[in-house]
Motif scaffolding. Structure first.
Motif, short mmCIF file in Angstrom:
data_model
loop_
_atom_site.label_atom_id
_atom_site.label_comp_id
_atom_site.label_asym_id
_atom_site.label_seq_id
_atom_site.Cartn_x
_atom_site.Cartn_y
_atom_site.Cartn_z
N LEU A 92 1.10 0.53 1.39
CA LEU A 92 1.62 -0.91 1.19
C LEU A 92 1.11 -1.66 2.31
O LEU A 92 0.81 -1.40 3.42
N THR A 121 1.32 -3.20 -3.03
CA THR A 121 0.78 -1.62 -2.98
C THR A 121 -0.29 -1.61 -3.83
O THR A 121 -0.97 -2.13 -4.50
N ARG A 169 -0.32 6.32 -2.01
CA ARG A 169 0.01 4.89 -2.09
C ARG A 169 0.07 4.45 -0.84
O ARG A 169 0.70 4.64 0.09
N THR A 192 3.16 4.83 2.14
CA THR A 192 4.60 5.14 1.50
C THR A 192 4.60 6.54 0.73
O THR A 192 5.57 7.11 0.72
#
Length: 410
Positions: free
Chosen positions: A84, A97, A82, A78
């Motif tokens: 997902l 996440t 980060r 993302t």
């Protein structure tokens, strides 16, 4: 050019960042589910043993399904630090996440990993009503798209704002809508694979049509078919900003054809064993009747199976046979786990499909035209105008996605 990517193998999530070693990501939520399940089994273990002691010999020895098994079903980035991902943990499926997974700084003009606080896992959504499969993220609209698999065997595409707690289904019907992928740009449009299913009078699935590639425009509430061929399943589609379509193409076979072939093969292979068993049982019966003893006095052990069949993209594959068959193609120590008829296709607008890879199980396309793909045994990378280079060996590799870490370079 170094490749940064994540991949799934055996339901576990791994990261490969440049020249660094492969990292294994462990879900805290998944570990907690397994721990609770293990504690419950220990508390109820005496009940299971008591029931087993009351059963005749040989009964109750079949392996029970592992309800505590935790498996990552899909992953996508993302942002620069980060991830997902979707997780199936026992009877529960959810979206999570992972933050601070790839700390990087610029040291002497070269990106290098540095120490940083431990990664953080955050649960966005979970439910026991359905499982969540492949997932993708729209950075401009901060929208998640995924496939929600219901208990009735259907699968529909669903979306959810990243700060919400509920999924909204955007496709419906008795079908398998899977592998959603946002189309780059500022409109809310998704490409996905779709296959209709047929049921008998009792509601059981008995047939599945060939998979097509569909485009869903959420704002217009319009679905159009981008590619379809009754001779093939078209799977895991991705579309670039210029309209080029990429997907995996494999020969289509109906559920009934697969079931008939599988049963025929099983019966043919079991004929010698059945004949030997019949002869032995007759001789054993004759011996016991006249001597009171069996031919064999060894204790009867539970049967153990060593199946080499694995489920890839909804299809059972005999990976042992495929590996032996594919060793003469490409790298001998990382042969494809799937048939070479599973092809990676590139289709420019208004042009004929072009095969760019054989024996492909998963792939991803980067914003600059770079490609990573897997044959199930290894991950390969291709830069525009270049040739494929092997990046890592592992098996079975079920999904691979590119990671953009540019935001880490100062």
């Amino acid at each position: 050019m170094s490749f940064n990517f994540a991949y799934l193998s055996g339901g576990r999530l791994y990261l490969k960042l440049g020249q660094a070693n492969v990292q294994t990501i462990i879900s805290e939520f998944g570990q907690a589910v397994q721990q609770r399940e293990s504690q419950q089994q220990q508390r109820n273990g005496w009940k299971q043993k008591s029931v087993a002691n009351l059963m005749p010999a040989g009964m109750g020895q079949d392996r029970q399904p592992d309800r505590s098994k935790v498996a990552v079903q899909g992953v996508c980035p993302t942002s620069a630090d980060r991830l997902l991902y979707t997780l199936a943990a026992g009877e529960v499926g959810g979206i999570f996440t992972l933050e601070q997974f790839a700390p990087m700084v610029n040291i002497g003009g070269t990106a290098a990993p540095v120490a940083r606080p431990q990664t953080k896992e955050k649960r966005l959504f979970h439910s026991a009503d359905f499982k969540v499969d492949r997932v993708d993220f729209h950075p401009e609209y901060q929208l998640i798209a995924c496939a929600a698999i219901g208990k009735d065997g259907t699968a529909n595409i669903a979306t959810m704002p990243v700060n919400a707690v509920h999924l909204s289904q955007v496709t419906e019907g008795d079908s398998l809508d899977l592998a959603p992928k946002w189309i780059p740009g500022f409109r809310r449009a998704i490409v996905f694979q779709s296959a209709g299913i047929g049921r008998d009078g009792a509601g059981y699935i008995i047939e599945q049509k060939h998979s097509t590639i569909e485009q869903l425009d959420i704002d217009r509430q319009e679905v159009i078919t981008l590619a379809s061929d009754p001779k093939y399943d078209l799977l895991s589609p991705q579309m670039t900003a210029d309209g080029t379509l990429y997907y995996i193409r494999r020969p289509y076979s109906s559920l009934r054809q697969r079931a008939r072939f599988s049963q025929l093969l099983k019966d043919a292979l079991s004929i010698p064993a059945r004949l030997c068993t019949a002869v032995f049982e007759w001789l054993n019966f004759f011996t016991r009747r006249h001597t009171g003893k069996s031919l064999l006095s060894l204790p009867q052990l539970p049967q153990q199976t060593n199946s080499q069949q694995m489920l890839f993209l909804g299809r059972l594959v005999d990976v042992g046979s495929e590996m032996e068959r594919n060793r003469r193609f490409g790298d001998a120590d990382s042969p494809s786990l799937v048939p070479r008829s599973w092809e990676l296709i590139e289709q420019f607008p208004h042009r004929e499909p072009k095969v760019i890879g054989s024996g492909v199980l998963a792939f991803d396309i980067g914003a600059e035209g770079q490609i990573v793909y897997s044959n199930g045994s290894a991950v390969y990378g291709i830069i525009p105008g270049g040739v494929a280079q092997r990046l890592i060996i592992d098996r079975p590799i079920e999904q691979v996605v590119l990671l953009d870490l540019d935001n880490h370079l100062n």
